[in-house]
Design a protein around this motif. Structure first.
Motif, PDB file in Angstrom:
ATOM      1  N   PHE A 233       0.860  -1.188   0.000  1.00 37.50           N
ATOM      2  CA  PHE A 233       0.000   0.000   0.000  1.00 37.50           C
ATOM      3  C   PHE A 233       0.891   1.230   0.000  1.00 37.50           C
ATOM      4  O   PHE A 233       1.221   1.783   1.049  1.00 37.50           O
ATOM      5  N   ARG A 234       1.329   1.621  -1.193  1.00 34.36           N
ATOM      6  CA  ARG A 234       2.213   2.781  -1.310  1.00 34.36           C
ATOM      7  C   ARG A 234       1.444   4.047  -0.989  1.00 34.36           C
ATOM      8  O   ARG A 234       0.383   4.300  -1.581  1.00 34.36           O
ATOM      9  N   PRO A 235       1.913   4.879  -0.076  1.00 32.69           N
ATOM     10  CA  PRO A 235       1.196   6.128   0.219  1.00 32.69           C
ATOM     11  C   PRO A 235       1.264   7.093  -0.956  1.00 32.69           C
ATOM     12  O   PRO A 235       2.279   7.182  -1.639  1.00 32.69           O
ATOM     13  N   SER A 236       0.198   7.779  -1.203  1.00 34.06           N
ATOM     14  CA  SER A 236       0.143   8.758  -2.291  1.00 34.06           C
ATOM     15  C   SER A 236       0.935  10.001  -1.921  1.00 34.06           C
ATOM     16  O   SER A 236       0.976  10.427  -0.754  1.00 34.06           O
ATOM     17  N   LEU A 237       1.595  10.570  -2.916  1.00 34.21           N
ATOM     18  CA  LEU A 237       2.344  11.804  -2.670  1.00 34.21           C
ATOM     19  C   LEU A 237       1.427  12.951  -2.275  1.00 34.21           C
ATOM     20  O   LEU A 237       1.873  13.912  -1.661  1.00 34.21           O
ATOM     21  N   TRP A 238       0.160  12.867  -2.636  1.00 32.86           N
ATOM     22  CA  TRP A 238      -0.784  13.942  -2.346  1.00 32.86           C
ATOM     23  C   TRP A 238      -1.730  13.553  -1.207  1.00 32.86           C
ATOM     24  O   TRP A 238      -2.835  14.048  -1.121  1.00 32.86           O
ATOM     25  N   SER A 239      -1.291  12.629  -0.347  1.00 34.98           N
ATOM     26  CA  SER A 239      -2.127  12.205   0.772  1.00 34.98           C
ATOM     27  C   SER A 239      -2.228  13.323   1.801  1.00 34.98           C
ATOM     28  O   SER A 239      -1.199  13.790   2.321  1.00 34.98           O
ATOM     29  N   PRO A 240      -3.424  13.786   2.136  1.00 36.11           N
ATOM     30  CA  PRO A 240      -3.555  14.863   3.150  1.00 36.11           C
ATOM     31  C   PRO A 240      -3.000  14.447   4.501  1.00 36.11           C
ATOM     32  O   PRO A 240      -2.378  15.247   5.204  1.00 36.11           O
ATOM     33  N   GLY A 241      -3.229  13.182   4.894  1.00 32.25           N
ATOM     34  CA  GLY A 241      -2.716  12.732   6.186  1.00 32.25           C
ATOM     35  C   GLY A 241      -1.203  12.753   6.244  1.00 32.25           C
ATOM     36  O   GLY A 241      -0.610  13.137   7.264  1.00 32.25           O
ATOM     37  N   GLN A 242      -0.575  12.349   5.161  1.00 29.49           N
ATOM     38  CA  GLN A 242       0.884  12.344   5.129  1.00 29.49           C
ATOM     39  C   GLN A 242       1.439  13.763   5.219  1.00 29.49           C
ATOM     40  O   GLN A 242       2.382  14.020   5.969  1.00 29.49           O
ATOM     41  N   TRP A 243       0.857  14.676   4.480  1.00 32.32           N
ATOM     42  CA  TRP A 243       1.321  16.067   4.539  1.00 32.32           C
ATOM     43  C   TRP A 243       1.057  16.675   5.920  1.00 32.32           C
ATOM     44  O   TRP A 243       1.873  17.450   6.422  1.00 32.32           O
ATOM     45  N   ARG A 244      -0.082  16.356   6.504  1.00 24.26           N
ATOM     46  CA  ARG A 244      -0.399  16.897   7.828  1.00 24.26           C
ATOM     47  C   ARG A 244       0.576  16.388   8.878  1.00 24.26           C
ATOM     48  O   ARG A 244       1.050  17.149   9.732  1.00 24.26           O
ATOM     49  N   GLN A 245       0.903  15.099   8.827  1.00 23.01           N
ATOM     50  CA  GLN A 245       1.849  14.550   9.796  1.00 23.01           C
ATOM     51  C   GLN A 245       3.240  15.143   9.586  1.00 23.01           C
ATOM     52  O   GLN A 245       3.940  15.454  10.563  1.00 23.01           O
ATOM     53  N   ALA A 246       3.653  15.293   8.317  1.00 27.25           N
ATOM     54  CA  ALA A 246       4.967  15.889   8.058  1.00 27.25           C
ATOM     55  C   ALA A 246       5.035  17.330   8.557  1.00 27.25           C
ATOM     56  O   ALA A 246       6.048  17.764   9.119  1.00 27.25           O
ATOM     57  N   LEU A 247       3.928  18.063   8.402  1.00 24.98           N
ATOM     58  CA  LEU A 247       3.905  19.446   8.885  1.00 24.98           C
ATOM     59  C   LEU A 247       3.969  19.507  10.401  1.00 24.98           C
ATOM     60  O   LEU A 247       4.661  20.358  10.984  1.00 24.98           O
ATOM     61  N   GLN A 248       3.253  18.612  11.076  1.00 26.65           N
ATOM     62  CA  GLN A 248       3.275  18.597  12.538  1.00 26.65           C
ATOM     63  C   GLN A 248       4.657  18.254  13.077  1.00 26.65           C
ATOM     64  O   GLN A 248       5.151  18.893  14.013  1.00 26.65           O
TER      65      GLN A 248
END
Length: 462
Positions: free
Chosen positions: A168-183
């Motif tokens: 299950f490769r995470p999408s580059l445009w995943s909102p959760g992934q960007w939110r976690q990276a920002l936090q």
């Protein structure tokens, strides 16, 4: 790799674990991984039943079956057992299980569905990964699981989970992934002074970038047109007979351009001349009679008026006959449509037929759409990129811009702009392209937000 362990592998549990790890990495998808976990894990320690559970999807796989039935009593009971185990205080560690470790309501059915001994291997959740969920797998057998078996199953569970998440490769445009990276980014910079924090530095750099001055420009349809052409209009009502020139032909001043069908005019002119001659003969007769007849003298004044009327009519028709042959008022190139569309066509006085323009007297004409109109001062820079030569621009300076929008042939309204060339273009009249008109200097932020704000403003009454 084979499904059955060799005698050498059976003597070494680590080799068995390595074999499973290789096969997990080579698995083609989640279904194959789930089947492997349920059925091939027996090489590590013997068991009779196994189940794979995720909090998000429930019972995912069972040993010995290809597809579990979600509404079966066995699957429903296992679902409750796994949920209870996931909520236990020590749910993050693998542990042995018996019926005494479950709530009373679930422990009563243990002997009906499972052997006496069981092992629970949990999976933790990773919020940034789309295939991650709280879960675990349960294996049950007749004999208690040893400490070595628990360690092997725990390691195998981590290896298997890594292979599972890789499906299950995470999408580059995943909102959760960007939110976690920002936090996490904010947490790393929380202990630094505010001017050293990377988010603040980026915000300051962005603010400075938005204040960078840029030229406000607009693109419009452009064309090379004659600057001061001589417009040739129909001098009279009639039918065009023939053209003596071809389109885009160089002509000299006084050269015949086209002529009208002169048959109606010449016939009317001949009738008017005959009427004038008749009136003059009649006048001479009455002048001779006036020498002996006093009454004939009274007719002379009437006949003189009639002669003047006939003479004026003849002179007017003669001038019309002369005007039926249209001459070039100046040297230049004649610009008009296909002559075959004009010959035999009736025209009215003042209707434009052609233009005579100086080939060197050329300027830029641009049509600015209403939505793209920007403040443009007289003398503003204009660049025309011709479709025939898009790599070099034709420079010019704005000469005037219409205050009122004009209806174009395509049905749209636009502001007409004219720009004088800074140097001879070396291109023929009529070439089209894209004109770029340069306005004042504005901040980059205004340049970016001008069109969106204008569009939003049309729908907001604020």
């Amino acid at each position: 790799m084979t499904d059955l362990a060799t005698p050498a592998q059976a003597a070494s549990p680590l080799l068995l674990l390595l074999d499973l790890a290789h096969r997990a990495r080579d698995a083609s998808g989640p279904d194959e991984l789930a089947f492997m976990l349920m059925n091939d894990s027996r090489v590590l320690a013997p068991y009779r039943q196994a189940a794979l559970w995720f909090e998000a999807s429930g019972i995912r796989a069972l040993s010995g079956v290809m597809q579990p039935e979600a509404n079966a009593p066995y699957a429903l009971w296992l679902e409750q057992v796994c949920r209870a185990l996931a909520k236990a205080p020590d749910s993050a560690l693998p542990r042995r299980l018996t019926a005494d470790d479950l709530p009373a309501g679930l422990a009563l059915e243990w002997q009906e569905w499972l052997p006496a001994e069981a092992l629970w291997v949990p999976f933790a959740a990773s919020p940034s990964h789309p295939g991650s969920s709280v879960g675990g797998f349960l294996v049950a057998g007749e004999a208690p699981f040893s400490d070595d078996a628990i360690a092997l199953f725990a390691e195998w569970g981590q290896i298997w989970r890594h292979a599972w998440l890789a499906c299950f490769r995470p999408s580059l445009w995943s909102p959760g992934q960007w939110r976690q990276a920002l936090q996490s980014w904010r947490q790393r910079n929380a202990r630094l002074p505010w001017w050293k924090r990377r988010p603040n530095q980026l915000a300051l750099a962005l603010a400075l970038l938005l204040l960078v001055p840029v030229r406000l420009t607009v693109l419009a349809q452009g064309e090379l047109v004659p600057a001061r052409p001589a417009v040739i209009r129909a001098p009279l009502d009639g039918v065009i007979g023939q053209f003596q020139v071809r389109p885009n032909e160089l002509v000299k001043a006084g050269q015949v351009l086209f002529s009208f069908d002169d048959a109606p005019i010449s016939s009317r002119l001949e009738v008017a001349r005959q009427a004038l001659a008749t009136a003059e003969v009649e006048y001479r007769q009455f002048a001779q009679m006036a020498l002996s007849d006093v009454r004939s003298k009274g007719q002379l004044a009437v006949l003189l008026g009639k002669i003047g009327e006939k003479r004026a009519e003849a002179e007017f028709l003669a001038s019309q006959f002369e005007r039926s042959r249209v001459l070039a008022p100046r040297d230049g190139v004649v610009l008009f449509d296909d002559p075959s569309e004009w010959i035999g066509r009736p025209v009215q006085t003042g209707e434009r037929v052609m233009r005579v323009a100086d080939p060197q007297d050329v300027e830029i004409e641009a049509w600015i759409p209403i939505g793209d109109a920007i403040p443009l001062a007289e003398g503003a820079a204009v660049s025309l990129y011709l479709a025939a030569n898009p790599f070099s621009a034709v420079p010019g300076t704005l000469r005037y811009l219409n205050h009122d929008a004009t209806l174009r042939p395509d049905g749209s309204y636009a502001y007409r702009a004219r720009a004088a060339l800074q140097a001879p273009a070396g291109q023929r009249v009529g070439l089209k392209g894209t004109a770029k008109l340069h306005g004042d200097w504005v901040p980059l932020g205004y340049w970016i937000l001008r069109r969106p704000l204008a569009s939003i403003r049309q729908y907001l009454a604020i």
